[in-house]
Design a protein around this motif. Structure first.
Motif, PDB file in Angstrom:
ATOM      1  N   ASP A  42      30.143  24.923  35.599  1.00 46.11           N
ATOM      2  CA  ASP A  42      30.265  23.560  35.067  1.00 46.11           C
ATOM      3  C   ASP A  42      28.946  23.175  34.395  1.00 46.11           C
ATOM      4  O   ASP A  42      27.957  23.913  34.480  1.00 46.11           O
TER       5      ASP A  42
ATOM      6  N   LEU B   2      35.049  41.275  40.664  1.00 44.51           N
ATOM      7  CA  LEU B   2      36.394  41.127  41.228  1.00 44.51           C
ATOM      8  C   LEU B   2      37.354  40.617  40.151  1.00 44.51           C
ATOM      9  O   LEU B   2      36.930  40.137  39.101  1.00 44.51           O
ATOM     10  N   ASP B   3      38.666  40.705  40.437  1.00 44.01           N
ATOM     11  CA  ASP B   3      39.657  40.244  39.459  1.00 44.01           C
ATOM     12  C   ASP B   3      39.929  38.749  39.577  1.00 44.01           C
ATOM     13  O   ASP B   3      40.540  38.156  38.702  1.00 44.01           O
ATOM     14  N   ILE B   4      39.508  38.123  40.672  1.00 43.63           N
ATOM     15  CA  ILE B   4      39.751  36.693  40.862  1.00 43.63           C
ATOM     16  C   ILE B   4      38.610  35.885  40.240  1.00 43.63           C
ATOM     17  O   ILE B   4      37.501  36.388  40.099  1.00 43.63           O
ATOM     18  N   PRO B   5      38.883  34.632  39.828  1.00 44.62           N
ATOM     19  CA  PRO B   5      37.832  33.848  39.160  1.00 44.62           C
ATOM     20  C   PRO B   5      36.785  33.281  40.130  1.00 44.62           C
ATOM     21  O   PRO B   5      37.080  33.048  41.299  1.00 44.62           O
ATOM     22  N   ILE B   6      35.587  33.077  39.611  1.00 39.64           N
ATOM     23  CA  ILE B   6      34.537  32.358  40.350  1.00 39.64           C
ATOM     24  C   ILE B   6      34.266  31.054  39.604  1.00 39.64           C
ATOM     25  O   ILE B   6      34.053  31.071  38.391  1.00 39.64           O
ATOM     26  N   LEU B   7      34.301  29.939  40.327  1.00 38.05           N
ATOM     27  CA  LEU B   7      33.959  28.631  39.750  1.00 38.05           C
ATOM     28  C   LEU B   7      32.664  28.140  40.404  1.00 38.05           C
ATOM     29  O   LEU B   7      32.584  28.043  41.621  1.00 38.05           O
ATOM     30  N   CYS B   8      31.650  27.863  39.572  1.00 38.95           N
ATOM     31  CA  CYS B   8      30.360  27.382  40.084  1.00 38.95           C
ATOM     32  C   CYS B   8      30.146  25.952  39.607  1.00 38.95           C
ATOM     33  O   CYS B   8      30.310  25.663  38.423  1.00 38.95           O
ATOM     34  N   MET B   9      29.760  25.079  40.527  1.00 36.12           N
ATOM     35  CA  MET B   9      29.528  23.686  40.179  1.00 36.12           C
ATOM     36  C   MET B   9      28.200  23.228  40.778  1.00 36.12           C
ATOM     37  O   MET B   9      27.969  23.373  41.981  1.00 36.12           O
TER      38      MET B   9
ATOM     39  N   ILE C 273      24.601  34.705  41.943  1.00 33.57           N
ATOM     40  CA  ILE C 273      25.863  34.902  42.650  1.00 33.57           C
ATOM     41  C   ILE C 273      26.428  36.226  42.161  1.00 33.57           C
ATOM     42  O   ILE C 273      26.502  36.456  40.952  1.00 33.57           O
TER      43      ILE C 273
ATOM     44  N   ALA D  78      29.536  39.253  43.035  1.00 30.34           N
ATOM     45  CA  ALA D  78      30.708  39.605  43.832  1.00 30.34           C
ATOM     46  C   ALA D  78      31.215  40.978  43.421  1.00 30.34           C
ATOM     47  O   ALA D  78      31.356  41.256  42.226  1.00 30.34           O
TER      48      ALA D  78
ATOM     49  N   ILE E 192      30.185  39.390  48.758  1.00 30.13           N
ATOM     50  CA  ILE E 192      29.814  38.298  47.865  1.00 30.13           C
ATOM     51  C   ILE E 192      28.437  37.778  48.278  1.00 30.13           C
ATOM     52  O   ILE E 192      28.210  37.471  49.450  1.00 30.13           O
TER      53      ILE E 192
ATOM     54  N   VAL F 230      25.669  34.782  47.617  1.00 31.19           N
ATOM     55  CA  VAL F 230      25.401  33.457  47.053  1.00 31.19           C
ATOM     56  C   VAL F 230      23.980  33.118  47.474  1.00 31.19           C
ATOM     57  O   VAL F 230      23.737  32.842  48.649  1.00 31.19           O
TER      58      VAL F 230
ATOM     59  N   TRP G 291      40.773  23.751  45.906  1.00 37.28           N
ATOM     60  CA  TRP G 291      40.825  25.128  45.417  1.00 37.28           C
ATOM     61  C   TRP G 291      39.598  25.878  45.915  1.00 37.28           C
ATOM     62  O   TRP G 291      38.543  25.252  45.993  1.00 37.28           O
TER      63      TRP G 291
ATOM     64  N   PRO H 159      32.493  40.679  53.247  1.00 43.18           N
ATOM     65  CA  PRO H 159      31.535  39.687  53.755  1.00 43.18           C
ATOM     66  C   PRO H 159      30.943  38.792  52.661  1.00 43.18           C
ATOM     67  O   PRO H 159      30.848  39.203  51.508  1.00 43.18           O
ATOM     68  N   ILE H 160      30.565  37.582  53.059  1.00 41.48           N
ATOM     69  CA  ILE H 160      29.788  36.690  52.185  1.00 41.48           C
ATOM     70  C   ILE H 160      28.407  36.520  52.801  1.00 41.48           C
ATOM     71  O   ILE H 160      28.296  36.212  53.991  1.00 41.48           O
ATOM     72  N   LEU H 161      27.374  36.744  51.997  1.00 43.70           N
ATOM     73  CA  LEU H 161      25.997  36.514  52.449  1.00 43.70           C
ATOM     74  C   LEU H 161      25.425  35.342  51.656  1.00 43.70           C
ATOM     75  O   LEU H 161      25.424  35.377  50.424  1.00 43.70           O
TER      76      LEU H 161
ATOM     77  N   ASP I 217      42.850  33.669  45.718  1.00 41.94           N
ATOM     78  CA  ASP I 217      42.977  32.941  44.454  1.00 41.94           C
ATOM     79  C   ASP I 217      41.668  32.851  43.671  1.00 41.94           C
ATOM     80  O   ASP I 217      41.687  32.654  42.456  1.00 41.94           O
TER      81      ASP I 217
ATOM     82  N   ILE J  23      36.975  32.172  43.991  1.00 41.39           N
ATOM     83  CA  ILE J  23      35.774  31.867  44.767  1.00 41.39           C
ATOM     84  C   ILE J  23      35.143  30.600  44.200  1.00 41.39           C
ATOM     85  O   ILE J  23      34.899  30.507  42.998  1.00 41.39           O
TER      86      ILE J  23
ATOM     87  N   VAL K 119      31.801  28.161  44.388  1.00 45.08           N
ATOM     88  CA  VAL K 119      30.415  28.020  44.838  1.00 45.08           C
ATOM     89  C   VAL K 119      29.959  26.687  44.274  1.00 45.08           C
ATOM     90  O   VAL K 119      29.756  26.568  43.061  1.00 45.08           O
ATOM     91  N   ALA K 120      29.838  25.653  45.131  1.00 42.90           N
ATOM     92  CA  ALA K 120      29.604  24.322  44.574  1.00 42.90           C
ATOM     93  C   ALA K 120      28.649  23.490  45.411  1.00 42.90           C
ATOM     94  O   ALA K 120      28.638  23.557  46.639  1.00 42.90           O
TER      95      ALA K 120
ATOM     96  N   GLN L 273      29.137  17.655  43.740  1.00 46.02           N
ATOM     97  CA  GLN L 273      29.721  18.090  42.476  1.00 46.02           C
ATOM     98  C   GLN L 273      31.161  18.589  42.662  1.00 46.02           C
ATOM     99  O   GLN L 273      31.979  18.487  41.746  1.00 46.02           O
TER     100      GLN L 273
ATOM    101  N   TYR M 260      38.541  21.863  35.948  1.00 46.17           N
ATOM    102  CA  TYR M 260      38.188  23.278  35.874  1.00 46.17           C
ATOM    103  C   TYR M 260      39.292  24.138  36.475  1.00 46.17           C
ATOM    104  O   TYR M 260      39.651  25.181  35.952  1.00 46.17           O
TER     105      TYR M 260
END
Lengths: 440, 440
Positions: free
Chosen positions: A276, A288-295, A302, A304, A309, A311, B15, B291-293, B307, B309, B311-312, B316, B323
């Motif tokens: 954003d 990965l095939d799935i989307p990442i949304l960062c706000m 980040i 993946a 993953i 962060v 989401w 895993p998520i780190l 679906d 990821i 990260v926000a 926000q 989005y």
């Protein structure tokens, strides 16, 4: 120019894109002139060839990296494989012995040895070329490259030259210092030791024969696991007085951490990523095939992959090693000589893997003791061999392989397979190879 | 107490845990008394039953939520299904008609209608119970709950009561105001309109019969798609003078955004998550197997599902809706009446799905026009029916289903299946149901 590229490292600091199988030099985050992604090893290879089209490049590495190197540089690249891990002296001696005994390089020829992972521009490889010329001239037995320090780093060793001239005898070496000591060294004209040096093939072979008992390359290779673990510094550098250093003042970056990688990667994001407009100074890599949304992400990295993953605050990401060690997962993604495999789901008694075979390639002929497998061919055409019997397969075909049965698949076109493994004790090490029995 | 819980919403604001199929009320981030994760709908159900063991609860919802509701509340829960989307008046009329005509509830009985998603404690449902009692007494035709505002919110409608007493006639309603107007309303004793109200069944049926032509529940249901889209406010509230409001001063939270959800979720992290010690005020929900780190994350919410990821920054994250709409993905995870499905890999011409069937359940008997499927049974036992022929299956069995062939699978024990779909035009809508032909 003769050059030996040292390609090592397990790359925990760029997790989850690097892992025990994929070292950081194989991650594709740079771009070539055609705007295609390329890895560090591809970038370095092209940079050397741009400076010297006829450069003879050998990659010295461990067995686990061979597939990735061949995939990325092509089958014709010259590779010297360390059969097991010793220290730097046996590794360098093995690669130089290969040049001397196998490639028939003369003893008077110079060779430059350098790590595969600094991020540099073409002026660096011009300097590398010059280093080889200096070594060939013979004014010193070892010619090092010294990087002009840009700050008093505690991460590097320092070389203190006799004079401030471009090429100078080395007065002394200093181990990784405190910041205070580093300032003091720099005030005396000290340079970073980047691990780049040139010497004559005959010179190193003489020392090698004194310290290690062997007749030729094949003999050294067969004895490799019994060689002493000695560092190159201890075996060669500390005993040599005729050492000179050449200053290099161009850009030089060590991209061993995400913080540094973020500075040099070609695009701020790679893969399916949405940022954003409140995000700032943030890099995102999504395999990965799935989307990442960062706000609202500030100063973050980040990343993946099928391994996990990350962060992280950019600064903080440098301290990831102990956390990654503790997670201690098996690699979920690997480049093989024949293509790639990607673990897409792991459960207690079953695992699902997406396999991509490159056209004309095949897996080794093998069997498993403790797991059954089901292959569903989802795209492409090829031949499955099961217990000696061949069968043509294409999208929609299913092959059931019970434990104990020998099998392989040969790709005629690019071939996609979903492999389901079923068993109580699934383990990558449960694999017997019977390649000699395969007659295609 | 008779209560109708309105369970709607597509949940884009939470989401990637909520999606077009899984609304926010089904995400399990709370915990019950036995320290097991539970969803909002489960929490609300238990809270109502704790206040009034004999409460009669009906969930009014759309077809897409029925599976999730039955999975989470059990088969015996009373559900009123809206055949398609109209506005709030037809939806409430349909549910009340169900109580009146099908459940034979008397016209003098009171019913409380409330949304399923506020995060509250047991005092709230004591107040809901009291609301029903007030409606039964008949001092007013509609009795609303008014929440004592904790700040001048712009997100809610306001109720302005005649007096400051606990129960008061309503003077007027105000739409979502500016912050300045909200302050002014609050200074006059205004309350938040939480969409909770009680009325007599006969009262609403009388209005319904005036505005909608129907004989009974079944008739209303069959005409539902032709009903006018009218809001409950327009059809009922605005025309009614005998409206009272009861103040509620207890805790009440709308967990419609991640920022709010983070405040009330049971654990700071859920799933395979590592936070380093420089993380602060950060919540992480990981539904993936990898895993998520997190390192150095401050005031963030991180959520991962099949679906996508997120990260926000917490603040926000409230602005995610546009989005998420732009990403417009199909749901990769769904709860079905028979279990769950989880898309683990999507490519152009093939898709891999992990299917879990609960013991004793089955899929509908169906076929596809444009895709073949391969089922690999990876755990459990059951029966596959393919074109009318039954076959017992267990771990290791493989079933190939070409397009056009009718198929289903019945789980005897919990059953895990990896389903590979192959076809150029894979689409969830490519499905024909033949359940009436199935004789088990």
């Amino acid at each position: 120019m003769n050059i030996i590229l040292l390609s090592g490292g397990s790359g925990q600091r760029l997790w989850p894109l690097s892992n025990s199988i994929r070292s950081k030099q194989f991650i594709k985050l740079f771009k070539n002139d055609s705007d295609e992604y390329e890895s560090m090893v591809q970038r370095v290879y092209h940079q050397i060839k741009a400076v010297d089209k006829s450069a003879s490049i050998m990659v010295a590495t461990s067995r686990s990296q061979v597939s990735a190197i061949k995939n990325q540089l092509g089958e014709q690249v010259s590779i010297c494989i360390e059969p097991c891990r010793r220290d730097t002296f046996p590794a360098i001696a093995l690669a130089v012995a290969n040049l001397f005994y196998e490639k028939r390089l003369g003893g008077e020829e110079a060779v430059v040895i350098c790590p595969v992972d600094p991020y540099v521009d073409h002026t660096y490889y011009e300097a590398v070329n010059r280093l080889g010329e200096l070594a060939a001239k013979g004014d010193a037995n070892i010619t090092l490259m010294g990087i002009e320090p840009s700050y008093p780093s505690e991460k590097y060793g320092y070389i203190i030259p006799d004079t401030g001239e471009n090429i100078s005898r080395v007065k002394e070496f200093k181990e990784k210092p405190t910041e205070k000591a580093a300032r003091e060294y720099i005030s005396k004209g000290a340079l970073w030791n980047a691990g780049v040096f040139a010497l004559k093939v005959g010179y190193l072979m003489e020392i090698a024969h004194k310290m290690l008992v062997f007749t030729d390359y094949q003999d050294l290779l067969s004895k490799y696991d019994k060689l002493p673990k000695i560092s190159f510094d201890y075996a060669v550098v500390e005993k040599e007085d005729r050492i000179q250093v050449m200053r290099y003042a161009g850009a030089w970056k060590d991209v061993g951490t995400w913080n540094m990688m973020a500075e040099v990667m070609a695009d701020r994001t790679k893969g399916n990523v949405t940022l954003d407009n409140t995000c700032d100074n943030t890099n995102v890599i999504n395999e990965l095939d799935i989307p990442i949304l960062c706000m609202g992400c500030k100063d973050m990295v980040i990343a993946a992959s099928s391994d996990g993953i990350l962060v992280a605050d950019k600064e903080q990401s440098s301290y990831m090693k102990p956390y990654v060690e503790k997670m201690g997962m098996e690699a979920m993604y690997a480049e093989k000589s024949w293509g790639t495999y990607n673990v897409i789901d792991v459960q207690d008694s079953f695992m699902t893997i997406k396999v991509l075979l490159n056209a004309g390639h095949r897996m080794k002929y093998h069997s498993h003791k403790r797991r059954d497998e089901v292959w569903t061919i989802v795209a492409g055409e090829g031949t499955v061999v099961l217990d000696g019997e061949s069968r043509e397969v294409s999208a929609g075909d299913v092959i059931k392989i019970e434990h104990g049965h020998k099998h392989t698949i040969v790709a005629r076109t690019t071939l996609n397979v979903i492999e389901v493994q079923i068993g109580e004790d699934i383990d990558v090490k449960d694999k017997e190879i019977f390649d000699e029995e395969l007659h295609l």
